[in-house]
Write an enzyme that holds these catalytic residues in place. Structure first.
Site, PDB file in Angstrom:
ATOM      1  N   SER A 196      26.967 -20.888  34.793  1.00 49.20           N
ATOM      2  CA  SER A 196      28.055 -19.989  34.389  1.00 49.20           C
ATOM      3  C   SER A 196      29.243 -20.702  33.764  1.00 49.20           C
ATOM      4  O   SER A 196      30.192 -20.034  33.338  1.00 49.20           O
ATOM      5  CB  SER A 196      28.531 -19.163  35.590  1.00 49.20           C
ATOM      6  OG  SER A 196      27.612 -18.139  35.879  1.00 49.20           O
TER       7      SER A 196
ATOM      8  N   LYS B  77      30.325 -19.407  30.443  1.00 51.60           N
ATOM      9  CA  LYS B  77      31.297 -18.329  30.229  1.00 51.60           C
ATOM     10  C   LYS B  77      32.645 -18.840  29.751  1.00 51.60           C
ATOM     11  O   LYS B  77      33.458 -18.057  29.240  1.00 51.60           O
ATOM     12  CB  LYS B  77      31.450 -17.506  31.506  1.00 51.60           C
ATOM     13  CG  LYS B  77      30.171 -16.782  31.922  1.00 51.60           C
ATOM     14  CD  LYS B  77      30.406 -15.907  33.147  1.00 51.60           C
ATOM     15  CE  LYS B  77      29.149 -15.138  33.529  1.00 51.60           C
ATOM     16  NZ  LYS B  77      28.172 -15.943  34.268  1.00 51.60           N
TER      17      LYS B  77
ATOM     18  N   SER C   4      32.513 -13.891  37.722  1.00 54.17           N
ATOM     19  CA  SER C   4      31.508 -14.514  36.853  1.00 54.17           C
ATOM     20  C   SER C   4      30.414 -13.503  36.516  1.00 54.17           C
ATOM     21  O   SER C   4      29.222 -13.788  36.586  1.00 54.17           O
ATOM     22  CB  SER C   4      30.890 -15.753  37.525  1.00 54.17           C
ATOM     23  OG  SER C   4      30.199 -16.534  36.607  1.00 54.17           O
TER      24      SER C   4
END
Length: 485
Positions: free
Chosen positions: A103, A106, A163
């Protein structure tokens, strides 16, 4: 064989009981026996609600397809620590080896989203459609069903705190039309930022064989976020965000647990282990750290904290320039204060989309994002989260406007904490927003410790007193109306 008398005494009752049971069995007719077999114990009161008929029928998210291992990724762990101002490397381990970002992907999704906001192609109040693909993403997610919509502001904060994988796809599709095209924009931007080893295949960081990066590339991305979007970077210090009836809490446990930590992102998939990119400020020094491949959240955070401690201690012996907060670019259409929870997103004050027009007269968001260059800089607005050079010992960093001010608390350990307090205070004082000027002053004690004072300035005496009463009644801060020269 002789049987003791004591044994006979014990065997007589047993024989009598067996004979009585046999006699009763002979009295039961076949019909009665059939009836008795049909009798079942009464169902428990809660049993019915767990039958298939009463279970809610929800479409289950499809199981993720198996992902082949990338032969070029030969491990999980990597570390890198740099001084943010100079880029000086302070500590490294496998910093250039390929790893899966999870993640941490992101961060780039947010980088492109912030670019689209400042380019005028997205507004915070825009509601983007949630596609079937977005709704089918594996957790973590916000859970908006297909066919619904998601406000850009909530999507951004959903990425920063929870997230949310579905929010990442919603933003990707809103900017580039589909996630594959957005991933190409992500890789293109990575090259522009000097991330030479990074390849993106999706916007969320969910498992993908060829989605790879390095600790060094992730450091460059964090530096770019601080440099190009200083007006949005304070969002990464958000501890929680209200979404509908849910409070989204930030996965980054270092916020509030490590002195000076103010961002930016965590990540995890099986192939990567527990990842973290973090930045922290101490003594006018900003460090950026990357830890990849932790076996647990606790281990990852402990490794990061130890590395940061060593870095700050090492900096004391080095001649490095103090961190200079980048100025808000002229292209900025919003600041972090526009993300105040519960408030209607403010409309931008200016339209700054570039004057490029393709032959067909139309222009997509992807066009704007893909051609963005490093933003120019200009004077900082009153709402910008800025930091000047270290003031002389015992003095203020800047002169406050004449009149009255509301001082929030005493002082704060970090500038982001002071800025967060000002954002919260202004959200509770709508009547003062047009006049109040947020001001954060760096104060240096006789021992050399830097703390930060947060004030809402440019008020008259009655406005300062009234605003302070409102904040006290809300039990948000201790505050004091003060006269300033």
């Amino acid at each position: 064989m002789l049987v003791p008398r004591t044994a006979g005494v014990w065997l007589l009752p047993v024989a009598l009981a067996s004979a009585l049971a046999f006699a009763l069995a002979l009295l039961v007719t076949p019909a009665e026996a059939q009836t008795r077999k049909a009798v079942r114990p009464a169902a428990k009161p809660y049993a019915k609600q767990y039958t298939k008929r009463t279970l809610p029928r929800r479409a289950a998210a499809p199981a993720p397809a198996p992902v082949a291992a990338n032969p070029n990724v030969v491990g999980r762990d990597a570390m890198l620590l740099v001084d943010a101002e100079s880029g000086r490397e302070l500590e490294a381990h496998a910093a250039d080896d390929l790893r899966h970002p999870a993640s941490l992907t992101k961060i780039m999704t947010l980088y492109l989203t912030f670019g689209a906001l400042d380019a005028g192609q997205l507004k915070l109040s825009d509601r983007l459609p949630v596609s079937v693909r977005a709704a089918s993403m594996q957790p973590s997610k916000l859970g908006v069903p297909a066919g619904g919509t998601l406000m850009v502001r909530d999507a951004v904060m959903g990425l920063i705190t929870r997230s949310a994988n579905d929010a990442a796809v919603v933003l990707a599709e809103g900017i580039a039309g589909d996630e594959d095209s957005f991933a190409q924009l992500m890789t293109q931007k990575a090259r522009q930022l000097g991330m030479t080893s990074t390849v993106f295949r999706n916007a969320s960081g969910l498992p993908s064989t060829y989605q790879v990066t390095t600790a060094r590339d992730l450091t460059r991305l964090a530096q770019a976020m601080l440099r190009d979007f200083p007006h949005y970077y304070p969002l990464f210090s958000t501890r929680s965000w209200p979404f509908g009836r849910t409070i989204l809490t930030n996965h980054n446990r270092m916020l509030g647990n490590y002195a000076g930590a103010d961002g930016i992102k965590t990540g995890y998939i099986n192939a990567s282990g527990f990842n973290l990119v973090m930045s922290a400020m101490r003594d006018n020094r900003r460090l950026i750290g990357v830890v990849l491949g932790g076996n647990s959240v606790g281990e990852r955070d402990e490794v990061m904290a130890d590395m940061m401690d060593r870095g700050f201690e090492k900096c004391r012996t080095m001649r490095l320039a103090a961190w200079q907060q980048p100025q808000q670019p002229t292209t900025a259409r919003y600041t972090a204060i526009n993300f105040t929870p519960g408030a209607a997103p403010a409309e931008p004050q200016q339209q700054v989309a570039r004057s490029y027009n393709p032959p067909n007269g139309s222009r997509s968001i992807a066009d704007v994002v893909s051609e963005q260059a490093a933003p120019t800089t200009a004077a900082v607005s009153p709402l910008a989260m800025t930091r000047g050079p270290t003031p002389p010992q015992g003095s203020q960093a800047a002169e406050a406007p004449a009149g009255w001010a509301i001082q929030l608390g005493s002082t704060f350990a970090t500038r982001p904490a002071a800025n967060a307090a000002l954002r919260t205070a202004l959200s509770r004082l709508p009547g003062l927003r047009s006049d109040a000027r947020p001001a954060v002053d760096a104060l240096k004690s006789a021992r050399g410790q830097i703390t930060y004072r947060a004030r809402l300035t440019n008020l008259d005496e009655s406005g300062a007193a009234r605003g302070c009463r409102t904040l006290k009644n809300a039990k948000l801060f201790s505050c004091t109306p003060v006269a300033v020269e």
